[in-house]
Design a protein around this motif. Structure first.
Motif, PDB file in Angstrom:
ATOM      1  N   TYR A  32       0.818  -1.206   0.000  1.00 32.03           N
ATOM      2  CA  TYR A  32       0.000   0.000   0.000  1.00 32.03           C
ATOM      3  C   TYR A  32       0.858   1.266   0.000  1.00 32.03           C
ATOM      4  O   TYR A  32       0.637   2.171  -0.815  1.00 32.03           O
ATOM      5  N   LEU A  33       1.837   1.317   0.926  1.00 40.18           N
ATOM      6  CA  LEU A  33       2.652   2.530   0.993  1.00 40.18           C
ATOM      7  C   LEU A  33       3.479   2.699  -0.278  1.00 40.18           C
ATOM      8  O   LEU A  33       3.690   3.819  -0.746  1.00 40.18           O
ATOM      9  N   PHE A  35       2.514   1.909  -3.265  1.00 41.47           N
ATOM     10  CA  PHE A  35       1.573   2.499  -4.231  1.00 41.47           C
ATOM     11  C   PHE A  35       1.423   3.996  -3.976  1.00 41.47           C
ATOM     12  O   PHE A  35       1.527   4.818  -4.897  1.00 41.47           O
ATOM     13  N   ILE A  36       1.190   4.358  -2.700  1.00 40.01           N
ATOM     14  CA  ILE A  36       0.988   5.772  -2.360  1.00 40.01           C
ATOM     15  C   ILE A  36       2.234   6.601  -2.681  1.00 40.01           C
ATOM     16  O   ILE A  36       2.138   7.715  -3.199  1.00 40.01           O
ATOM     17  N   LEU A  37       3.413   6.051  -2.379  1.00 42.32           N
ATOM     18  CA  LEU A  37       4.633   6.813  -2.627  1.00 42.32           C
ATOM     19  C   LEU A  37       4.868   6.992  -4.121  1.00 42.32           C
ATOM     20  O   LEU A  37       5.315   8.051  -4.565  1.00 42.32           O
ATOM     21  N   VAL A  39       2.457   7.220  -6.288  1.00 43.71           N
ATOM     22  CA  VAL A  39       1.486   8.250  -6.653  1.00 43.71           C
ATOM     23  C   VAL A  39       2.042   9.628  -6.301  1.00 43.71           C
ATOM     24  O   VAL A  39       1.912  10.591  -7.062  1.00 43.71           O
ATOM     25  N   ALA A  40       2.701   9.710  -5.138  1.00 44.90           N
ATOM     26  CA  ALA A  40       3.190  11.006  -4.687  1.00 44.90           C
ATOM     27  C   ALA A  40       4.423  11.464  -5.462  1.00 44.90           C
ATOM     28  O   ALA A  40       4.553  12.635  -5.785  1.00 44.90           O
ATOM     29  N   GLY A  57      -0.777   3.324 -13.195  1.00 41.94           N
ATOM     30  CA  GLY A  57      -1.434   3.621 -11.925  1.00 41.94           C
ATOM     31  C   GLY A  57      -2.685   2.789 -11.705  1.00 41.94           C
ATOM     32  O   GLY A  57      -2.900   2.236 -10.624  1.00 41.94           O
ATOM     33  N   GLY A  61      -3.049   0.077  -8.802  1.00 42.61           N
ATOM     34  CA  GLY A  61      -4.117   0.261  -7.808  1.00 42.61           C
ATOM     35  C   GLY A  61      -4.984  -0.980  -7.697  1.00 42.61           C
ATOM     36  O   GLY A  61      -5.245  -1.477  -6.594  1.00 42.61           O
ATOM     37  N   VAL A  64      -3.074  -3.701  -5.962  1.00 39.55           N
ATOM     38  CA  VAL A  64      -2.987  -3.595  -4.497  1.00 39.55           C
ATOM     39  C   VAL A  64      -4.252  -4.171  -3.868  1.00 39.55           C
ATOM     40  O   VAL A  64      -4.187  -4.920  -2.880  1.00 39.55           O
TER      41      VAL A  64
ATOM     42  N   PHE B  84      -8.557   9.118 -11.978  1.00 37.71           N
ATOM     43  CA  PHE B  84      -7.742   8.165 -11.225  1.00 37.71           C
ATOM     44  C   PHE B  84      -7.785   8.354  -9.715  1.00 37.71           C
ATOM     45  O   PHE B  84      -7.769   7.384  -8.958  1.00 37.71           O
ATOM     46  N   LEU B  87      -9.475   6.109  -7.267  1.00 36.95           N
ATOM     47  CA  LEU B  87      -8.929   4.773  -7.010  1.00 36.95           C
ATOM     48  C   LEU B  87      -8.055   4.777  -5.756  1.00 36.95           C
ATOM     49  O   LEU B  87      -7.987   3.782  -5.033  1.00 36.95           O
ATOM     50  N   VAL B 239      -2.930  13.527  -4.055  1.00 35.69           N
ATOM     51  CA  VAL B 239      -1.746  13.217  -3.259  1.00 35.69           C
ATOM     52  C   VAL B 239      -0.595  14.088  -3.728  1.00 35.69           C
ATOM     53  O   VAL B 239       0.122  13.755  -4.658  1.00 35.69           O
TER      54      VAL B 239
END
Lengths: 94, 545
Positions: A32-33, A35-37, A39-40, A57, A61, A64, B84, B87, B239
């Motif tokens: 999860y992290l 994926f988030i990182l 994205v960031a 992406g 997603g 995950v 997106f 999601l 984000v």
């Protein structure tokens, strides 16, 4: 609580359960992290399309979500099988 | 394929189909409640459905408790308006479930009876632990309830054309009937019916959308990219601050493992095995639902059009119902509207029941009556507490009319993650955890998360209109969860409690094996309800007597 062999075996089994649970929890967190990182920090990569309509992406997603479910399934298989069998034996196989 | 920019929608008009479907749903669920009421004679039946719910049933009920109208309408709306980014929410809202499976579900089932406080208080002093656990539970329940009730009011106003207050009163009144008379048995079946309806409705809607794109989601996504630019398939503005994203992420992950109405569901199954299997089912159902919602969002942006969606509701919350109208006509709009209404009703019923359990089981039976309250009295208090919470929900719903309460759901998760989860985990896994440590951890978690949210941009800038906020993050989880763990550990080490450490072996045994030793009376407990606990896992026939 007397320390009989049964109690020690339970001790070991309990430790095994926490270990499996810990490894799987960390795996979920990492997926999860990660994926988030991404994205960031790497929006261009996430926006790249593998085929028209499917960006990295979206694929990650969805992956995950599927991974989270699969890890839950792995735990359930392990616990319903190996763990429960060992527990059953400890209980004196009623 | 041009979006119908001039869609004339039936939204906001009293919709006969919607009202008919809703009446059918309420009729069926009230019949279930009538049936359940006759089976609800003990507190075990009231709070835990007598432990007789199967793993698959509980999986659907868990999913029903969790899939709120906010995630159905909110995520679809977010995807429709910004692509997106929706999601990211779907993923965040799902990843808490594995954590629940791995760390919480089984030990909770084996150690507790009706509330998570049973577990935390198992080897600690009852009164202080239950008092602080109730603070956390009731705070989480209140914020979640307010968010749901205000959501219900707005939604019903838009969907059915009823007035805001009427909607809030209907939701409150029907929910009171479910909980008051049917207890957990009725609430469980309401959740199951609702989960099935919601999954079927969303699947049907997605099917109708995908039929227009050769059943290929990719063609749908590609069409959205053609219409609105390739950036709809890439992360946008949601984000930008990684710390913010991680903070929201951990609050969602560990908050799920601290939500009182979710935790309570693990007492409805016969044993630990059913508890873990039920989370597996729930995770699959919820994950599938979020993926389908993602398709609905893109479907709405392509087939309804962003302009039309935001024209009806700026937040985009009407994307899914409008999509239903475009692909299935007014009748299908009515069906989806009724499902959304039913969804709120079910979530609110689950919340109220968990609040009632905290009030009557933790506060009244354990703290006020020291575990001496007779069964009939406990039931009476539980019903009074449900009635009280139901009326409170209606009053709060009306009082918060017109407020932006979206942040309250985030708040509820942050409090659950900070106040409940650390104490719960430490009490199960750490021998040196003590009463003072538990109290300090729960209170620190609850108060620090409320305080930080009050100081956050969400309240200071968005709500109060100040130029700047003292605390930079919108979600405090990344600070408050570790804080609750650290405070709990430090206080425990500063004030050791021999009795608690001595009883840890018993906790460990029961946590894994299920049934306690034949004579738990050996422990000099302050007459805990814990010491008189039925022995569930061994037979699963808990308190059937």
């Amino acid at each position: 609580m007397s320390t009989n062999p049964n109690e020690e075996a339970l001790e070991a089994l309990a430790a095994a359960r926490w270990r499996v649970a810990g490894v799987l929890t960390v795996s979920t967190l990492v997926a999860y992290l990660g994926f988030i990182l991404l994205v960031a920090f790497n929006k261009p990569l996430m926006g790249q399309q593998i085929t028209p309509g499917l960006s990295v992406g979206i694929l990650l997603g969805a992956l995950v979500i599927v991974t989270a479910w699969a890890l839950t399934g792995i735990y359930m298989l392990w616990a319903n099988g190996k763990y429960d069998r060992a527990l059953h034996q400890l209980r004196g196989g009623k | 394929m041009n979006p119908a920019e001039t869609t004339t929608t039936q939204l906001g008009q009293p919709n006969a189909t919607a009202i008919l479907f809703f009446l059918i749903f309420v009729g069926i669920t009230l019949a279930i409640t009538y049936w359940a009421a006759r089976k609800t004679k003990t507190t075990s039946e009231f709070f835990a459905a007598g432990g007789g719910v199967s793993a698959a049933q509980n999986g659907f009920a868990l999913a029903g408790d969790y899939m709120s109208a906010a995630s159905f309408l909110g995520i679809a709306g977010l995807v429709a308006t910004s692509g997106f980014d929706g999601l990211i929410y779907s993923v965040g809202w799902l990843v808490g479930w594995p954590v629940v499976t791995f760390l919480i579900a089984e030990p909770l089932r084996n150690l507790g009876k009706y509330t998570f406080a049973d577990v935390v208080a198992y080897r600690l002093k009852q009164t202080p632990v239950r008092l602080s656990a109730a603070v956390g539970t009731l705070t989480v329940v209140s914020f979640y309830l307010i968010a749901q009730m205000v959501g219900a009011g707005n939604l019903i106003h838009l969907l059915f054309g009823l007035s805001y207050e009427t909607a809030v009163i209907i939701v409150g009144a029907v929910m009171i009937l479910y909980v008051l008379f049917g207890g957990m048995i009725a609430t469980t079946w309401v959740q199951i019916v609702k989960a099935v309806l919601l999954l079927a409705g969303a699947t049907g809607l997605a099917g109708m959308v995908l039929a227009k794109f050769g059943f290929s989601p990719l063609r749908l996504f590609n069409e959205a990219a053609t219409q609105y630019g390739a950036e709809v398939l890439a992360p946008g503005k949601l984000v930008n601050n990684p710390l913010e994203a991680i903070s929201l992420g951990v609050a969602l992950m560990f908050g799920t493992a601290g939500l009182p109405h979710i935790l309570m569901r693990f007492y409805t199954v016969p044993d630990a095995k059913a508890a873990r299997s039920s989370v597996f089912y729930a995770t699959g159902l919820i994950g599938y639902f979020y993926l389908v919602t993602f398709i609905l969002g893109f479907g709405a942006s392509v087939l309804v059009g962003r302009q039309a969606i935001t024209g009806v509701d700026k937040g985009g919350n009407m994307a899914a119902p409008m999509l239903a109208e475009v692909v299935g006509g007014t009748g299908f709009l009515g069906f989806i509207s009724a499902v959304a209404f039913a969804t709120i009703l079910a979530v609110v019923a689950g919340l109220t029941l968990s609040g009632a359990a905290a009030l009557s089981h933790d506060l009244w039976s354990s703290v006020v009556r020291k575990g001496q309250a007779p069964e009939a009295e406990q039931l009476k208090v539980a019903r009074l507490a449900s009635l009280f919470l139901g009326v409170l929900a209606i009053i709060l719903g009306v009082a918060f009319k017109g407020q932006n309460v979206a942040f309250m759901v985030g708040l509820a998760f942050a409090i659950a993650a900070s106040a409940n989860f650390p104490a719960l985990l430490l009490s199960m896994a750490w021998k040196k955890f003590t009463t003072y440590g538990a109290v300090a951890s729960m209170l620190t978690g609850a108060f620090s998360s409320v305080l930080f949210i009050f100081l956050s941009p969400t309240v200071q800038v968005d709500l109060l209109g100040n130029p700047e906020a003292l605390f930079p993050l919108r979600n405090p989880g990344v600070i408050t969860i570790p804080l609750a763990f650290i405070v709990g550990a430090v206080v425990s080490l500063l004030f050791p409690e021999h009795e608690s450490a001595a009883r840890f072996a018993e906790v460990k045994h029961r946590m894994h094996v299920g049934a306690p030793k034949p004579a738990p009376a050996a422990a000099p407990v302050a007459s805990t309800p814990g010491s008189g606990l039925p022995h569930p896992a061994a037979t699963g026939s808990e308190a059937k007597a």
